[in-house]
Design a protein around this motif. Structure first.
Motif, mmCIF file in Angstrom:
data_model
loop_
_atom_site.group_PDB
_atom_site.id
_atom_site.type_symbol
_atom_site.label_atom_id
_atom_site.label_comp_id
_atom_site.label_asym_id
_atom_site.label_seq_id
_atom_site.Cartn_x
_atom_site.Cartn_y
_atom_site.Cartn_z
ATOM 1 N N SER A 1 -11.836 24.412 -33.104
ATOM 2 C CA SER A 1 -11.175 23.122 -33.454
ATOM 3 C C SER A 1 -9.664 23.462 -33.586
ATOM 4 O O SER A 1 -9.750 23.649 -34.686
ATOM 5 C CB SER A 1 -12.444 22.516 -33.168
ATOM 6 O OG SER A 1 -11.421 21.255 -32.753
ATOM 7 N N THR B 1 -18.196 23.397 -33.621
ATOM 8 C CA THR B 1 -16.404 23.901 -33.763
ATOM 9 C C THR B 1 -15.974 24.338 -33.667
ATOM 10 O O THR B 1 -15.173 23.955 -34.049
ATOM 11 C CB THR B 1 -16.014 22.253 -33.186
ATOM 12 O OG1 THR B 1 -15.501 21.607 -34.724
ATOM 13 C CG2 THR B 1 -16.990 21.146 -32.400
ATOM 14 N N SER C 1 -12.802 18.888 -30.670
ATOM 15 C CA SER C 1 -10.950 19.926 -29.434
ATOM 16 C C SER C 1 -11.491 18.343 -28.705
ATOM 17 O O SER C 1 -12.051 17.951 -27.717
ATOM 18 C CB SER C 1 -11.224 20.588 -29.119
ATOM 19 O OG SER C 1 -12.815 21.386 -28.641
ATOM 20 N N GLY D 1 -17.993 19.729 -28.312
ATOM 21 C CA GLY D 1 -16.847 19.702 -28.127
ATOM 22 C C GLY D 1 -16.417 18.831 -28.937
ATOM 23 O O GLY D 1 -14.555 18.802 -27.773
ATOM 24 N N SER E 1 -17.705 23.526 -39.554
ATOM 25 C CA SER E 1 -18.631 25.140 -38.714
ATOM 26 C C SER E 1 -18.040 26.529 -39.243
ATOM 27 O O SER E 1 -19.066 26.974 -39.771
ATOM 28 C CB SER E 1 -17.508 25.306 -37.256
ATOM 29 O OG SER E 1 -17.987 23.737 -36.493
ATOM 30 N N SER F 1 -12.584 22.237 -37.589
ATOM 31 C CA SER F 1 -13.336 22.934 -37.705
ATOM 32 C C SER F 1 -13.925 23.508 -39.226
ATOM 33 O O SER F 1 -15.025 24.430 -39.695
ATOM 34 C CB SER F 1 -12.571 25.066 -37.168
ATOM 35 O OG SER F 1 -12.411 24.773 -36.032
ATOM 36 N N MET G 1 -14.831 27.348 -27.291
ATOM 37 C CA MET G 1 -15.031 25.945 -27.825
ATOM 38 C C MET G 1 -16.846 24.816 -26.931
ATOM 39 O O MET G 1 -15.896 25.772 -26.098
ATOM 40 C CB MET G 1 -14.349 24.839 -27.884
ATOM 41 C CG MET G 1 -14.137 23.520 -28.400
ATOM 42 S SD MET G 1 -15.340 23.670 -30.524
ATOM 43 C CE MET G 1 -13.960 24.654 -30.598
#
Ligand SMILES: Cc1cc2nc3c(=O)[nH]c(=O)nc-3n(C[C@H](O)[C@H](O)[C@H](O)COP(=O)(O)OP(=O)(O)OC[C@H]3O[C@@H](n4cnc5c(N)ncnc54)[C@H](O)[C@@H]3O)c2cc1C
Lengths: 440, 158
Positions: free
Chosen positions: A189, A186, A8, A5, A121, A118, A1
């Protein structure tokens, strides 16, 4: 990650002893640009995923070229500038997102939900997998349930596969949990817990992450910057080498409690794709414009919700897509749909509408300040991240509890906590009150 | 605005209801002939009001109007649930609400909250309590207001 970030708790994984790194890069001279290779997961529950982040084991990290820090306009982070506080529950599944196929009467239901922290992403890659499964039934038309980022990308991928698509949803994107996220790259995450996900999930994750990463490249450099890269400055008063232990919230683990108890149970996979993700670089003391002793920089891909959301929706309509506003109450409601193949993307709501008890809500909150188009970067400092996006300066405390990725787990209080927002804004405000723009 | 192009299934007839003589929320229980009539008692709704204040108002608001990220429990609620039987909304509330502690209320309390929501949507109280078991609620249609008649009229109005 990596990156901001912030979704997370990974702000603190950046384990670099600055002096070691500096010495290392001197020793290696021009070769110091090589990316640090990950070794073992670091102790203290830190993820192994600090791709590009050199480890305390003495691996080196490249130092940024002198003169590559542009003039930085300070972020105007003041509590009296808050325009919005958004709260969101991440749809976390310990075994990873649900992508299996179920038959309900004469309908084929392909699930696509449970992407934790996530979802933005991984959306394209996850959609690609779900649509691939739907295509095996040779449909001409499919129904997509949900218009969050996962539903919307599933609908587009289905259209691109030649299908007629109708989205059935309770709400359009601006009212979904998706737009209450942070919106950075991310991809791992809170995507799974290592043990329940099992070793195979890593391969699936990598497929999703790589497919998404490439998909996003098509949206870079467009008017309105739906997707763009930002420099993220990772700042610390202490050397990056000082690791942080995450406390447990109780005895046992997910296997014994049905709930994770420690950040160390969360899975991390981003080392797998480090070959395409820009690494962090150390900023030498004399180049560091921030009022902190230690700084690093990463180039991070971000998603601007407004521009990107409108773009995706207009693509969907242009390709002949239809949206029907409708709320489903039980799987038997699917009987009434004309489509035989259904891609189910309700996010956390699958807990209620599909009775999926494996979903665990993970609360997160962001505060928003007016946009500052002249600020083209983000910072991460003392457990708070600030990021300049096209629709505002986003500020998120990502580790208020000191629990790392356990922060917010099981908390479904989807209501703004003003104090939390003000504390986060004040942390960033304090940083910039000490900032003197040297080259500004 | 993204939502503009969406087909809102029920908006058409809802707005039609409002146009047609302003009795949109009048207690016209259409399903009553086919299934059991909706009935809740005034006391039950009063109890529901107190529970609502404690458990629901923090998100849905003191006047049930919701907020940007929280659905309103008037108007939209009717459009989301009409055409279903009352066990559905009861079941949903029982397991999904309150969001911060799903499933934490007793069945009788959830029935009281449903009664309160019905009252706030202008469904009149009656002699019998709203039951709190799904079997009985399954026989009661979600009160839908004016329904067919309004729809018909709307198609002839401009
Ligand atoms: C604070 C925070 C920060 C985050 N930051 C990031 C980040 O930086 N990067 C990243 O990749 N991810 C991030 N995430 C995670 C990401 O936001 C989620 O994984 C993602 O939004 C999930 O999208 P979804 O489409 O599955 O669900 P949702 O956005 O919840 O969409 C679900 C859709 O289904 C519809 N629906 C639900 N139930 C029904 C029903 N019964 N009938 C009809 N329709 C229904 C809803 O109306 C909605 O349209 C973050 C999350 C949070 C909370």
């Amino acid at each position: 990650m990596r990156g901001f970030g912030v979704d997370s708790a990974l702000g603190k994984f950046d384990i670099v002893r600055r002096r070691d790194v500096f010495a290392g890069s001197l020793a290696l001279g021009g070769l110091a640009a090589g990316r640090a290779l990950a070794s073992d997961p670091i102790a203290a529950g830190l993820p192994a995923s600090s791709a590009g982040g050199a480890k305390a084991t003495g691996e080196s990290e490249r130092t940024a070229l002198p003169g590559t820090i542009p003039p930085l306009v300070p972020i105007r982070a003041h509590v009296d500038q808050i325009v919005d506080i958004k709260v969101c529950l991440r749809p976390f599944r310990p075994m990873g997102p649900r992508l299996d196929v179920e038959r309900i009467g004469d309908k084929l239901v392909v699930h696509n939900y449970g992407h934790g922290g996530s979802g933005w992403s991984l959306s394209w890659g996850s959609a690609e997998i779900a649509v691939g499964k739907a295509l095996t039934a040779l449909p001409r038309q499919v129904a997509v349930i949900g218009c969050g980022i996962v539903g919307l990308t599933s609908a587009l991928v289905a259209q691109r596969a030649g299908l007629d698509v109708t989205i059935y949803t309770k709400d359009m994107l601006p009212h979904t949990r998706s737009v209450r996220a942070n919106g950075s790259w991310t991809p791992d995450s809170r995507i799974a817990l290592t043990t329940p996900a099992g070793p195979e999930f890593g391969d699936l994750w990598e497929r999703m992450a790589r497919y998404s990463w490439k998909s996003y490249r098509d949206y870079l450099g467009l008017p309105g910057n739906p997707i763009e890269f930002r420099d993220s400055y990772i700042l610390s008063d202490k050397p990056f080498g000082s690791t942080q232990e995450f406390a447990s919230t109780g005895p046992g683990d997910y296997a014994s409690n049905g709930m994770p108890r420690s950040a160390s149970e969360f899975a991390h996979y981003s080392d797998r794709i480090r070959d395409v993700i820009p690494a962090a670089e150390v900023i030498a003391a004399h180049d560091n414009p921030f009022p902190v002793a230690y700084a690093k920089r990463e180039a991070v891909m971000i998603f601007n919700f407004g521009g990107y959301g409108h773009l995706l929706l207009s693509e969907f309509y242009q390709a002949g897509g239809k949206v029907v506003i409708r709320e489903f109450h039980a799987p038997s409601d699917l009987k009434g749909l004309k489509e035989k193949v259904i891609i189910n993307c309700p996010g956390l709501a699958a807990r209620d509408w599909w009775s999926d008890k494996t979903l665990i809500p993970v609360r997160g909150q962001t505060a928003w300040l007016p946009p500052q188009p002249d600020v083209k970067y983000g910072v991460r400092y003392n457990g708070v991240s600030a990021l300049s996006k096209s629709d505002g300066i986003l500020i998120q405390g990502f580790n208020a509890s000191g629990l790392g990725e356990m922060d917010g787990v099981g908390n479904s209080f989807e209501h703004a906590d003003r104090m939390e927002a003000e504390n986060a804004v004040t942390t960033i405000g304090g940083l910039f009150s000490r900032f003197s723009p040297r080259r500004g | 605005m993204m939502a503009f192009n969406a087909l809102r299934r029920r908006d058409v007839w809802l707005s039609a209801c409002i146009v047609v003589g302003g009795f949109a929320y009048a207690p016209q229980v259409r399903g009553a002939e086919r299934t059991g009539a909706v009935s809740y008692t005034a006391e039950q709704a009063e109890h529901g009001a107190a529970l609502y204040k404690q458990n629901c108002a923090v998100c849905h608001g003191g006047t049930l109007d919701g907020a940007f990220d929280t659905p309103s429990l008037r108007g939209r609620l009717i459009s989301n649930w009409s055409g279903t039987t009352l066990d559905k909304v009861f079941h949903y509330i029982s397991k999904a609400m309150p969001l911060f502690a799903p499933g934490s209320l007793k069945p009788a309390d959830n029935a009281a909250i449903v009664a309160f929501i019905l009252r706030e949507n202008d469904v009149a109280p009656g002699p019998r309590e709203l039951p709190s078991d799904e079997g009985a609620l399954k026989k009661i249609s979600f009160p839908s207001v004016g329904g067919k008649r309004a729809k018909k009229t709307s198609s002839t109005s401009p």
